[in-house]
Design a protein around this motif. Structure first.
Motif, PDB file in Angstrom:
ATOM      1  N   LEU A 250       0.824  -1.206   0.000  1.00 23.51           N
ATOM      2  CA  LEU A 250       0.000   0.000   0.000  1.00 23.51           C
ATOM      3  C   LEU A 250       0.858   1.256   0.000  1.00 23.51           C
ATOM      4  CD1 LEU A 250      -2.812  -1.016   2.517  1.00 23.51           C
ATOM      5  CD2 LEU A 250      -2.978  -0.871   0.034  1.00 23.51           C
ATOM      6  N   ILE A 251       1.952   1.236   0.759  1.00 27.53           N
ATOM      7  CA  ILE A 251       2.852   2.387   0.765  1.00 27.53           C
ATOM      8  C   ILE A 251       3.441   2.600  -0.621  1.00 27.53           C
ATOM      9  CG2 ILE A 251       5.077   3.226   1.624  1.00 27.53           C
ATOM     10  CD1 ILE A 251       4.378   1.983   4.317  1.00 27.53           C
ATOM     11  N   GLY A 252       3.862   1.513  -1.270  1.00 25.96           N
ATOM     12  CA  GLY A 252       4.380   1.632  -2.631  1.00 25.96           C
ATOM     13  C   GLY A 252       3.351   2.202  -3.589  1.00 25.96           C
ATOM     14  N   ALA A 253       2.097   1.756  -3.448  1.00 28.32           N
ATOM     15  CA  ALA A 253       1.034   2.260  -4.322  1.00 28.32           C
ATOM     16  C   ALA A 253       0.768   3.741  -4.075  1.00 28.32           C
ATOM     17  CB  ALA A 253      -0.245   1.452  -4.103  1.00 28.32           C
ATOM     18  N   VAL A 254       0.798   4.160  -2.804  1.00 30.86           N
ATOM     19  CA  VAL A 254       0.563   5.568  -2.479  1.00 30.86           C
ATOM     20  C   VAL A 254       1.681   6.443  -3.027  1.00 30.86           C
ATOM     21  CG1 VAL A 254       0.457   7.231  -0.581  1.00 30.86           C
ATOM     22  CG2 VAL A 254      -0.843   5.099  -0.445  1.00 30.86           C
ATOM     23  N   VAL A 255       2.933   6.004  -2.856  1.00 27.87           N
ATOM     24  CA  VAL A 255       4.069   6.782  -3.365  1.00 27.87           C
ATOM     25  C   VAL A 255       3.978   6.921  -4.883  1.00 27.87           C
ATOM     26  CG1 VAL A 255       6.570   6.827  -3.638  1.00 27.87           C
ATOM     27  CG2 VAL A 255       5.570   6.169  -1.447  1.00 27.87           C
ATOM     28  N   THR A 256       3.684   5.812  -5.561  1.00 27.05           N
ATOM     29  CA  THR A 256       3.555   5.865  -7.014  1.00 27.05           C
ATOM     30  C   THR A 256       2.409   6.772  -7.442  1.00 27.05           C
ATOM     31  OG1 THR A 256       4.435   3.608  -7.187  1.00 27.05           O
ATOM     32  CG2 THR A 256       3.268   4.479  -9.093  1.00 27.05           C
ATOM     33  N   GLY A 257       1.291   6.699  -6.717  1.00 23.96           N
ATOM     34  CA  GLY A 257       0.161   7.559  -7.032  1.00 23.96           C
ATOM     35  C   GLY A 257       0.486   9.037  -6.866  1.00 23.96           C
ATOM     36  N   LEU A 258       1.231   9.370  -5.820  1.00 22.89           N
ATOM     37  CA  LEU A 258       1.629  10.770  -5.625  1.00 22.89           C
ATOM     38  C   LEU A 258       2.526  11.251  -6.760  1.00 22.89           C
ATOM     39  CD1 LEU A 258       2.353  10.776  -1.777  1.00 22.89           C
ATOM     40  CD2 LEU A 258       0.385  11.777  -2.959  1.00 22.89           C
ATOM     41  N   ILE A 259       3.410  10.379  -7.228  1.00 17.14           N
ATOM     42  CA  ILE A 259       4.293  10.767  -8.336  1.00 17.14           C
ATOM     43  C   ILE A 259       3.485  10.936  -9.619  1.00 17.14           C
ATOM     44  CG2 ILE A 259       6.228  10.018  -9.763  1.00 17.14           C
ATOM     45  CD1 ILE A 259       7.384   8.671  -7.298  1.00 17.14           C
ATOM     46  N   ILE A 260       2.471  10.105  -9.809  1.00 15.53           N
ATOM     47  CA  ILE A 260       1.613  10.257 -10.992  1.00 15.53           C
ATOM     48  C   ILE A 260       0.879  11.602 -10.951  1.00 15.53           C
ATOM     49  CG2 ILE A 260      -0.459   9.365 -12.130  1.00 15.53           C
ATOM     50  CD1 ILE A 260       0.458   6.567 -11.366  1.00 15.53           C
ATOM     51  N   LEU A 261       0.391  11.988  -9.779  1.00 14.98           N
ATOM     52  CA  LEU A 261      -0.258  13.291  -9.648  1.00 14.98           C
ATOM     53  C   LEU A 261       0.727  14.421  -9.909  1.00 14.98           C
ATOM     54  CD1 LEU A 261      -2.470  12.718  -6.468  1.00 14.98           C
ATOM     55  CD2 LEU A 261      -3.201  12.744  -8.868  1.00 14.98           C
ATOM     56  N   LEU A 262       1.951  14.260  -9.399  1.00 14.60           N
ATOM     57  CA  LEU A 262       2.983  15.266  -9.659  1.00 14.60           C
ATOM     58  C   LEU A 262       3.305  15.342 -11.145  1.00 14.60           C
ATOM     59  CD1 LEU A 262       5.114  17.275  -8.610  1.00 14.60           C
ATOM     60  CD2 LEU A 262       6.668  15.324  -8.321  1.00 14.60           C
ATOM     61  N   GLU A 263       3.312  14.190 -11.793  1.00 16.69           N
ATOM     62  CA  GLU A 263       3.591  14.167 -13.235  1.00 16.69           C
ATOM     63  C   GLU A 263       2.512  14.903 -14.014  1.00 16.69           C
ATOM     64  OE1 GLU A 263       4.541  10.875 -16.765  1.00 16.69           O
ATOM     65  OE2 GLU A 263       3.821  10.243 -14.803  1.00 16.69           O
ATOM     66  N   ARG A 264       1.265  14.721 -13.630  1.00 16.89           N
ATOM     67  CA  ARG A 264       0.182  15.424 -14.317  1.00 16.89           C
ATOM     68  C   ARG A 264       0.288  16.925 -14.127  1.00 16.89           C
ATOM     69  NH1 ARG A 264      -5.061  11.558 -12.851  1.00 16.89           N
ATOM     70  NH2 ARG A 264      -4.394   9.749 -14.108  1.00 16.89           N
ATOM     71  N   ALA A 265       0.794  17.339 -12.967  1.00 16.95           N
ATOM     72  CA  ALA A 265       0.964  18.774 -12.729  1.00 16.95           C
ATOM     73  C   ALA A 265       2.178  19.324 -13.465  1.00 16.95           C
ATOM     74  CB  ALA A 265       1.097  19.038 -11.225  1.00 16.95           C
ATOM     75  N   MET A 266       3.249  18.528 -13.531  1.00 21.05           N
ATOM     76  CA  MET A 266       4.481  18.982 -14.163  1.00 21.05           C
ATOM     77  C   MET A 266       4.454  18.828 -15.675  1.00 21.05           C
ATOM     78  SD  MET A 266       6.438  20.080 -11.725  1.00 21.05           S
ATOM     79  CE  MET A 266       8.061  20.073 -12.489  1.00 21.05           C
ATOM     80  N   VAL A 267       3.708  17.839 -16.170  1.00 24.39           N
ATOM     81  CA  VAL A 267       3.651  17.576 -17.613  1.00 24.39           C
ATOM     82  C   VAL A 267       2.195  17.600 -18.053  1.00 24.39           C
ATOM     83  CG1 VAL A 267       4.594  16.099 -19.444  1.00 24.39           C
ATOM     84  CG2 VAL A 267       5.584  16.001 -17.155  1.00 24.39           C
ATOM     85  N   PRO A 268       1.528  18.752 -17.965  1.00 22.37           N
ATOM     86  CA  PRO A 268       0.095  18.804 -18.287  1.00 22.37           C
ATOM     87  C   PRO A 268      -0.209  18.537 -19.742  1.00 22.37           C
ATOM     88  CG  PRO A 268       0.982  21.008 -17.986  1.00 22.37           C
ATOM     89  CD  PRO A 268       2.067  20.061 -17.584  1.00 22.37           C
TER      90      PRO A 268
END
Length: 284
Positions: A250-268
């Motif tokens: 679950l921790i791995g999934a949460v970390v990956t999910g946060l990076i995906i959200l960051l990616e959407r913000a950084m690479v819109p």
């Protein structure tokens, strides 16, 4: 453009959007249904005796054990310890990896000097560096954090370098034609072009960081989820061991999910690209 043609285009665009929305709903449903189905199969196999309940604790008993550990506060210190080490090592490794990758991408002499060494070190299993770190820093938090940071560093550095090197020469020529040099060239051309590769590196590094910190806690820690898993195995407490394994996942999934959200913000422009393609289909 006639009214009938405009109406047909609007209808085609709406169909594309509806189809895209249906695919998203379907994908979300499959993503939820698959693990639920696997858990149900696991529970049934344990119930009928196909799986040994002493080794493969049924999911229902794992949930009960997880609730007990949560209410008693037994698992919280382990989660806090693992997350703290993971976050510290990941941030440190990512920052240094991005910086070194950008410098190597911008400087050919530096790339020639460091690339062979980094290639050789990248092939070295990162957990194998732990004994050396323990010799230098002792049984402190530093070796655990550095183990994660080193693992993250190489993945992010390689992807950052690749993002800079693979920029099309025609893009650079066009930027120079508009007098984009120095900081402007880096800020408005090089960095945006390399950002997708950097984000890919961060996503890959996140999974590796979780693996490394868990392995490090197996052998060099008296707390953390890795320690919990290993200690539970030694004491033959499979339900507790499965709680630790699932929590790590679950921790791995949460970390990956946060990076995906960051990616959407950084690479819109990546998410916007599909909407643009849909509109283009409607205007043909």
């Amino acid at each position: 453009m006639s009214r009938s043609t405009s109406a047909d285009l609007d209808q085609a665009i709406r169909r594309e959007y509806r189809h895209d929305r249906m695919l998203r709903v379907r994908d979300l449903g499959l993503a939820i249904l698959t693990p639920v189905l696997l858990l149900i199969i696991w529970e049934l196999l344990a119930l009928v005796g196909v799986l040994d309940r002493r080794l493969f604790t049924p999911p229902s008993e794992i949930v009960v054990r997880a609730a007990e550990m949560t209410v008693s506060g037994q698992i919280l210190p382990h989660v806090v310890a693992t997350v703290a080490r993971l976050a510290s090592g990941f941030v440190l490794g990512a920052i240094v990896g991005i910086a070194v990758g950008l410098l190597m991408g911008l400087s050919r002499p530096m790339r020639a000097a460091l690339a062979p060494t980094f290639t050789a070190l990248y092939a070295l299993p990162k957990i194998a560096i732990l004994p050396l770190l323990l010799l230098i820093f002792g049984l402190t938090e530093t070796p655990k954090v550095l183990s994660v940071a080193i693992s993250v560093f190489f993945v992010v550095q390689i992807n950052t370098l690749a993002g800079i090197v693979q920029i099309d020469d025609r893009t650079l020529e066009a930027a120079r034609a508009y007098r984009a040099t120095g900081w402007k060239l880096f800020r408005y051309v090089l960095l945006p072009a390399a950002t997708p590769s950097i984000m890919t590196g961060l996503r890959v590094a996140a999974g590796m960081a979780v693996i490394v910190i868990t392995a490090v806690e197996f052998v060099a820690s008296d707390n953390g989820l890795g320690y919990l898993i290993w200690n539970s195995w030694q004491l033959f407490q499979p339900s507790t061991m499965f709680v630790g394994l699932i929590t790590v996942s679950l921790i791995g999934a949460v970390v990956t999910g946060l990076i995906i959200l960051l990616e959407r913000a950084m690479v819109p422009w990546r998410s916007a690209g599909r909407s643009r393609r849909i509109r283009e289909v409607g205007t043909r």
